[in-house]
Scaffold this motif. Sequence first.
Motif, PDB file in Angstrom:
ATOM      1  N   VAL A 120      33.366 -23.720 -29.523  1.00  0.00           N
ATOM      2  CA  VAL A 120      34.351 -24.749 -29.905  1.00  0.00           C
ATOM      3  C   VAL A 120      35.110 -25.469 -28.751  1.00  0.00           C
ATOM      4  CG1 VAL A 120      36.242 -25.739 -31.248  1.00  0.00           C
ATOM      5  CG2 VAL A 120      34.588 -24.185 -32.043  1.00  0.00           C
ATOM      6  N   GLU A 122      37.874 -27.716 -26.944  1.00  0.00           N
ATOM      7  CA  GLU A 122      38.917 -28.629 -27.169  1.00  0.00           C
ATOM      8  C   GLU A 122      38.984 -29.662 -26.247  1.00  0.00           C
ATOM      9  OE1 GLU A 122      41.244 -28.349 -29.714  1.00  0.00           O
ATOM     10  OE2 GLU A 122      40.738 -26.366 -30.260  1.00  0.00           O
ATOM     11  N   ARG A 127      38.498 -31.615 -31.410  1.00  0.00           N
ATOM     12  CA  ARG A 127      37.592 -30.497 -31.073  1.00  0.00           C
ATOM     13  C   ARG A 127      36.204 -30.991 -31.507  1.00  0.00           C
ATOM     14  NH1 ARG A 127      39.853 -25.653 -34.967  1.00  0.00           N
ATOM     15  NH2 ARG A 127      40.018 -27.238 -36.347  1.00  0.00           N
ATOM     16  N   VAL A 129      31.966 -28.989 -31.765  1.00  0.00           N
ATOM     17  CA  VAL A 129      31.230 -27.785 -31.409  1.00  0.00           C
ATOM     18  C   VAL A 129      29.986 -28.110 -30.462  1.00  0.00           C
ATOM     19  CG1 VAL A 129      29.953 -26.138 -32.826  1.00  0.00           C
ATOM     20  CG2 VAL A 129      32.054 -26.946 -33.810  1.00  0.00           C
ATOM     21  N   LEU A 153      30.190 -22.707 -37.017  1.00  0.00           N
ATOM     22  CA  LEU A 153      31.481 -23.150 -36.340  1.00  0.00           C
ATOM     23  C   LEU A 153      31.667 -24.572 -36.907  1.00  0.00           C
ATOM     24  CD1 LEU A 153      30.775 -21.962 -32.655  1.00  0.00           C
ATOM     25  CD2 LEU A 153      32.576 -21.222 -33.890  1.00  0.00           C
ATOM     26  N   ARG A 154      30.740 -25.459 -37.093  1.00  0.00           N
ATOM     27  CA  ARG A 154      30.946 -26.801 -37.607  1.00  0.00           C
ATOM     28  C   ARG A 154      31.632 -26.380 -39.018  1.00  0.00           C
ATOM     29  NH1 ARG A 154      26.413 -30.988 -38.894  1.00  0.00           N
ATOM     30  NH2 ARG A 154      25.394 -29.306 -39.812  1.00  0.00           N
ATOM     31  N   GLN A 156      33.398 -23.891 -40.290  1.00  0.00           N
ATOM     32  CA  GLN A 156      34.644 -23.448 -40.128  1.00  0.00           C
ATOM     33  C   GLN A 156      35.772 -24.386 -39.698  1.00  0.00           C
ATOM     34  OE1 GLN A 156      34.499 -20.046 -37.695  1.00  0.00           O
ATOM     35  NE2 GLN A 156      32.714 -19.147 -38.729  1.00  0.00           N
ATOM     36  N   THR A 157      35.381 -24.991 -38.682  1.00  0.00           N
ATOM     37  CA  THR A 157      36.329 -26.128 -37.919  1.00  0.00           C
ATOM     38  C   THR A 157      36.313 -27.628 -38.603  1.00  0.00           C
ATOM     39  OG1 THR A 157      34.815 -26.938 -36.328  1.00  0.00           O
ATOM     40  CG2 THR A 157      35.960 -24.726 -35.920  1.00  0.00           C
ATOM     41  N   ALA A 159      34.787 -29.940 -37.214  1.00  0.00           N
ATOM     42  CA  ALA A 159      34.540 -30.542 -36.133  1.00  0.00           C
ATOM     43  C   ALA A 159      32.831 -31.122 -36.046  1.00  0.00           C
ATOM     44  CB  ALA A 159      34.732 -29.831 -34.744  1.00  0.00           C
ATOM     45  N   TRP A 161      29.099 -31.586 -34.522  1.00  0.00           N
ATOM     46  CA  TRP A 161      28.636 -30.576 -33.839  1.00  0.00           C
ATOM     47  C   TRP A 161      27.423 -31.289 -32.964  1.00  0.00           C
ATOM     48  CZ3 TRP A 161      24.072 -27.284 -36.758  1.00  0.00           C
ATOM     49  CH2 TRP A 161      23.540 -26.343 -35.949  1.00  0.00           C
TER      50      TRP A 161
END
Length: 216
Positions: A120, A122, A127, A129, A153-154, A156-157, A159, A161
Amino acid sequence: MRILLTSDLHFVRPWFDWAAEQAPFYDLACVSGDLLDAFLPGGLLMQEIAVHRWASGFRSTLAISSGNHDANDPEILSAARGLPHLAPDDRHLAESLILRERWMDALSRPGVVTDNRSEVLETASGRIVITTIPYDYTGFANRKDLWRSGASLRQQTGAPWLVLHHEPPADTDVGGLHGHPGLPSMVARYRPDYVLSGHIHHRPYVGSFAARVGST
């Protein structure tokens, strides 16, 4: 979010200078392979040293994936030709690159995602991924661990990808007959928001600069 996509720089130094100058105007800069050029005289080691210094001074977030010219594979070692004749600082850096399993690993630092990773990042606009799929010299290993990690990760966040892979998907307006045949199935299965590629030098002059595969 503003993203600067470059690819196939082939160690043309003014192109690297241009990317560094433009990067502060973007949230993220990407190089999707072939930073080096295997056909230039003098070998790859001096190119790797110069790229390391370029990435170290980069003033924006940066993501890099390897291409077929980059020799970023554990089975391919950078030639140490000329190492004894380098200045001490260059020799120390060259030795650290040679000792790495993949020389691009030495470029990694906060704000820089190098080859063979899902992370991830910033940026000033939020954010994102990033998954960087390495160029595979021995045949396309699907790297399912990287795809699964990026998808996780996408989730979870929340954000977007983005996947970097040097070769575009085959059988698309971007990849056509020269794209990678293994990539469309991975894109269809994991559905990243974006896939950024390069490799095919006559795009977009012949074919297209962008294509949609499902939701990607």
